[in-house]
Design a protein around this motif. Structure first.
Motif, PDB file in Angstrom:
ATOM      1  N   GLN A  10      -4.132   0.701   2.603  1.00  0.00           N
ATOM      2  CA  GLN A  10      -3.347   0.447   3.884  1.00  0.00           C
ATOM      3  C   GLN A  10      -2.557  -0.616   3.957  1.00  0.00           C
ATOM      4  O   GLN A  10      -1.408  -0.375   4.310  1.00  0.00           O
ATOM      5  CB  GLN A  10      -4.442   0.431   5.035  1.00  0.00           C
ATOM      6  CG  GLN A  10      -5.386   1.697   5.228  1.00  0.00           C
ATOM      7  CD  GLN A  10      -6.352   1.387   6.449  1.00  0.00           C
ATOM      8  OE1 GLN A  10      -6.604   0.434   6.642  1.00  0.00           O
ATOM      9  NE2 GLN A  10      -6.750   2.509   6.827  1.00  0.00           N
ATOM     10  N   GLU A  12      -0.714  -1.845   1.354  1.00  0.00           N
ATOM     11  CA  GLU A  12       0.197  -1.194   0.321  1.00  0.00           C
ATOM     12  C   GLU A  12       1.285  -0.169   1.209  1.00  0.00           C
ATOM     13  O   GLU A  12       2.585  -0.551   0.998  1.00  0.00           O
ATOM     14  CB  GLU A  12      -0.253  -0.458  -0.868  1.00  0.00           C
ATOM     15  CG  GLU A  12       0.804  -0.344  -2.111  1.00  0.00           C
ATOM     16  CD  GLU A  12       0.064   0.198  -3.258  1.00  0.00           C
ATOM     17  OE1 GLU A  12       0.526  -0.568  -4.253  1.00  0.00           O
ATOM     18  OE2 GLU A  12      -1.026   0.663  -3.413  1.00  0.00           O
ATOM     19  N   GLN A  13       0.605   0.450   1.920  1.00  0.00           N
ATOM     20  CA  GLN A  13       1.396   1.223   2.745  1.00  0.00           C
ATOM     21  C   GLN A  13       2.237   0.535   3.773  1.00  0.00           C
ATOM     22  O   GLN A  13       3.374   0.932   4.125  1.00  0.00           O
ATOM     23  CB  GLN A  13       0.615   2.378   3.562  1.00  0.00           C
ATOM     24  CG  GLN A  13       0.135   3.387   2.590  1.00  0.00           C
ATOM     25  CD  GLN A  13      -0.836   4.421   3.220  1.00  0.00           C
ATOM     26  OE1 GLN A  13      -0.631   4.829   4.504  1.00  0.00           O
ATOM     27  NE2 GLN A  13      -1.701   4.848   2.529  1.00  0.00           N
ATOM     28  N   LYS A  17       6.223   0.173   4.113  1.00  0.00           N
ATOM     29  CA  LYS A  17       6.954   0.380   5.414  1.00  0.00           C
ATOM     30  C   LYS A  17       7.832  -0.657   5.780  1.00  0.00           C
ATOM     31  O   LYS A  17       9.012  -0.418   6.217  1.00  0.00           O
ATOM     32  CB  LYS A  17       6.036   0.987   6.592  1.00  0.00           C
ATOM     33  CG  LYS A  17       6.808   1.398   7.647  1.00  0.00           C
ATOM     34  CD  LYS A  17       7.389   2.909   7.366  1.00  0.00           C
ATOM     35  CE  LYS A  17       7.747   3.258   8.773  1.00  0.00           C
ATOM     36  NZ  LYS A  17       8.810   4.531   8.438  1.00  0.00           N
ATOM     37  N   GLN A  39       4.829   3.006  -0.441  1.00  0.00           N
ATOM     38  CA  GLN A  39       4.155   3.725   0.688  1.00  0.00           C
ATOM     39  C   GLN A  39       3.359   4.901  -0.102  1.00  0.00           C
ATOM     40  O   GLN A  39       2.204   5.294   0.162  1.00  0.00           O
ATOM     41  CB  GLN A  39       4.915   4.432   1.661  1.00  0.00           C
ATOM     42  CG  GLN A  39       5.368   3.326   2.612  1.00  0.00           C
ATOM     43  CD  GLN A  39       6.566   3.961   3.696  1.00  0.00           C
ATOM     44  OE1 GLN A  39       5.984   4.685   4.272  1.00  0.00           O
ATOM     45  NE2 GLN A  39       7.775   3.406   3.432  1.00  0.00           N
ATOM     46  N   GLY A  42       0.457   3.690  -1.987  1.00  0.00           N
ATOM     47  CA  GLY A  42      -0.715   3.522  -1.026  1.00  0.00           C
ATOM     48  C   GLY A  42      -1.335   4.856  -0.700  1.00  0.00           C
ATOM     49  O   GLY A  42      -2.410   4.890  -0.605  1.00  0.00           O
ATOM     50  N   LYS A  43      -0.641   5.845  -0.466  1.00  0.00           N
ATOM     51  CA  LYS A  43      -0.976   7.151  -0.017  1.00  0.00           C
ATOM     52  C   LYS A  43      -1.886   7.675  -1.165  1.00  0.00           C
ATOM     53  O   LYS A  43      -2.888   8.456  -0.926  1.00  0.00           O
ATOM     54  CB  LYS A  43       0.017   8.046   0.383  1.00  0.00           C
ATOM     55  CG  LYS A  43       0.518   7.667   1.695  1.00  0.00           C
ATOM     56  CD  LYS A  43       1.780   8.519   2.007  1.00  0.00           C
ATOM     57  CE  LYS A  43       2.383   8.082   3.614  1.00  0.00           C
ATOM     58  NZ  LYS A  43       3.376   8.909   4.022  1.00  0.00           N
ATOM     59  N   GLU A  46      -5.254   6.160  -1.525  1.00  0.00           N
ATOM     60  CA  GLU A  46      -6.217   6.338  -0.544  1.00  0.00           C
ATOM     61  C   GLU A  46      -6.561   7.944  -0.703  1.00  0.00           C
ATOM     62  O   GLU A  46      -7.716   8.180  -0.361  1.00  0.00           O
ATOM     63  CB  GLU A  46      -5.297   6.372   0.841  1.00  0.00           C
ATOM     64  CG  GLU A  46      -6.241   6.521   2.075  1.00  0.00           C
ATOM     65  CD  GLU A  46      -5.546   6.323   3.387  1.00  0.00           C
ATOM     66  OE1 GLU A  46      -6.330   6.365   4.670  1.00  0.00           O
ATOM     67  OE2 GLU A  46      -4.324   6.227   3.547  1.00  0.00           O
TER      68      GLU A  46
END
Length: 57
Positions: A10, A12-13, A17, A39, A42-43, A46
């Motif tokens: 989160q 990292e996202q 952003k 982003q 990060g995704k 996750e």
């Protein structure tokens, strides 16, 4: 999901952003692209943790 790994994803996202927004504001295409890449990383992190959770349960 490991709380620390999810938190890292989160963060990292969010960093990505912010970097993308700053890049767009100042007109820096490279920074914008780096933000999008952050982003995506990060995704992906996750998603990896979500897959681990599925196999743990």
């Amino acid at each position: 999901m490991s709380g620390t790994e999810k938190g890292k994803a989160q963060v990292e996202q969010a960093k990505g952003k912010a970097k993308e927004t700053v890049g767009r504001t100042v007109g820096n295409e490279r920074m914008t692209a780096e933000g999008r890449a952050d982003q995506a990383k990060g995704k992906a992190r996750e998603a990896k943790e979500d897959v681990k959770d599925v196999f743990r349960n």
